[in-house]
Design an enzyme around this catalytic site. Structure first.
Site, mmCIF file in Angstrom:
data_model
loop_
_atom_site.group_PDB
_atom_site.id
_atom_site.type_symbol
_atom_site.label_atom_id
_atom_site.label_comp_id
_atom_site.label_asym_id
_atom_site.label_seq_id
_atom_site.Cartn_x
_atom_site.Cartn_y
_atom_site.Cartn_z
ATOM 1 N N ARG A 65 0.834 -1.209 0.000
ATOM 2 C CA ARG A 65 0.000 0.000 0.000
ATOM 3 C C ARG A 65 0.868 1.257 0.000
ATOM 4 N NH1 ARG A 65 -3.910 2.318 4.215
ATOM 5 N NH2 ARG A 65 -5.436 3.403 2.918
ATOM 6 N N HIS A 69 0.528 4.256 -2.685
ATOM 7 C CA HIS A 69 0.219 5.628 -2.266
ATOM 8 C C HIS A 69 1.377 6.577 -2.537
ATOM 9 C CE1 HIS A 69 -3.598 5.052 0.356
ATOM 10 N NE2 HIS A 69 -3.524 4.124 -0.568
ATOM 11 N N ASN A 94 -4.129 8.457 3.827
ATOM 12 C CA ASN A 94 -2.808 7.960 4.227
ATOM 13 C C ASN A 94 -2.683 7.700 5.728
ATOM 14 O OD1 ASN A 94 -1.636 7.776 1.715
ATOM 15 N ND2 ASN A 94 -0.938 9.920 1.710
ATOM 16 N N HIS A 194 -4.926 -6.315 -3.018
ATOM 17 C CA HIS A 194 -5.883 -6.587 -1.934
ATOM 18 C C HIS A 194 -5.986 -8.079 -1.631
ATOM 19 C CE1 HIS A 194 -8.059 -2.428 -2.466
ATOM 20 N NE2 HIS A 194 -6.833 -2.322 -2.000
#
Ligand code: HEM
Length: 327
Positions: A65, A69, A94, A194
């Site tokens: 992740r 991001h 975040n 995911h």
């Protein structure tokens, strides 16, 4: 879908991924070879990730992740790592991003061997690859490109504007990935991230209890799955519990996520949307049936995500601490 058709679709997908979106030309595999006073930079990062994984497997979702991001906001320039009021890491999407301490640890180890050489942006990408391999097995090995430099700017509103929303429709998600030079198939592959990790109940309460103001659960979700998630996420709970994103094999990197989507057990709305939309459904089905092709396809998509808007050459800087811009 027959097995033969499934294989053909996966092959077509593989060719599409290989031909349409090139990885970033200014980066190269093995950029740090021979540049760190005899220290093997990638091996140093790998040993730090492996040690952490031994204590805490959740470093895999944390780093996946983190890379996403970082790369989606001003490119893969480690802008997410900068501390300070109003920086990216303070933006709402975040707040639950993790893994900063591992990047600090790797940076400190490398600064002690070759100061000012290895960028924080590259550490994120190398560490994420290592985590993926630990979480999925050696078939997930992919050659990362390196040579990124660190950015000097980090603004919270950039994160809010660029990161896709958890309830995005498939066309909205495709548009968000296209804006970063990634294809719809890359988007489906990367959402495969995911396959590990968690989400908070607050992201799915609406799906469980009052979908689109209906007072009922989202009809796209398997009712038995709704019941299970409700027990984990009571409507009136004052605590924001967490739920797994992949209820098949929650801590292993594999293609189970796609199988879950086909069983209507996608947790976030965006997950379920890519299984039902006509633009992405065939890819989801091919990947659900493609346990042997998914590892290389996922690695390819990770490499392409790692090429988003990178700074190279004399652009940006090599930070001393990943949390602070060097003056
Ligand atoms: C349309 C794109 C995407 C959306 C809307 C999205 C949204 C989300 C949301 C809402 C969460 C839960 C956050 C929380 O509860 O605190 C999450 C978790 C996660 N996302 Fe995504 N995501 C997307 C794409 C990706 C991609 C491309 C990757 C990596 C390749 C990724 C990897 C992860 C991982 C591993 C977690 C679990 C983190 C953990 O357990 O700490 N996501 N995502």
């Amino acid at each position: 879908m027959t097995a033969a058709l499934g294989a053909a679709t996966v092959l077509a997908l593989a060719l599409l991924c290989l031909t349409v979106v090139p990885s970033h030309a200014a980066l190269q595999v093995g950029f740090y070879r021979g540049k760190c006073n005899g220290t093997d930079v990638e091996a140093t990062i790998k040993s730090i990730v492996a040690a952490r994984f031994g204590r805490d497997r959740s470093i895999v979702p944390a780093l996946l992740r983190l890379q996403f991001h970082d790369c989606f906001v001003r490119g893969c320039d480690a802008s997410i790592l900068l501390d300070g009021s109003g920086t990216e890491k303070t933006a709402r999407p975040n707040l639950s991003v993790r893994g900063y301490d591992l990047i600090d640890q790797a940076k400190a180890a490398l600064e002690s061997k070759c100061p000012g050489v290895v960028s924080c942006a590259d550490i994120i990408v190398v560490a994420t690859r290592d985590a993926v391999v630990l979480g999925g097995g050696t078939q997930y090995t992919y050659a990362v490109q390196t040579g990124r430099r660190d950015g000097n700017i980090s603004v919270a509103s950039d994160a809010t504007r660029n990161l896709p929303g958890d309830s995005f429709s498939a066309p909205q998600a495709i548009a968000a990935f296209r804006a970063k030079g990634l294809s719809a198939s890359d988007m489906v592959l990367l959402l495969g991230g995911h396959t590990v990790g968690l989400t908070h109940c607050s992201f799915i309460l609406n799906r469980l209890y009052n979908y689109n103001g209906s007072g009922k659960p989202d009809p796209a979700m398997d009712p038995a799955f709704v019941a299970m998630l409700k027990s984990r996420c009571p409507q009136t709970s004052t605590v924001d519990n967490t739920v797994l994103l992949d209820h098949g094999t929650p801590t292993t990197v594999d293609n189970s996520y796609y199988k879950q989507l086909l069983a209507r057990r996608g947790v976030l709305k965006v997950d379920q949307n890519i299984a039902s939309d006509s633009a992405t459904n065939a890819t989801v089905r091919a990947l659900a049936g493609g346990s042997s092709s998914f590892p290389a396809l996922f690695g390819g998509a990770m490499v392409r995500m790692g090429g988003i808007q990178v700074l190279t050459g004399t652009q940006g800087q090599i930070r001393k601490s990943c949390r602070v811009v060097k003056k």
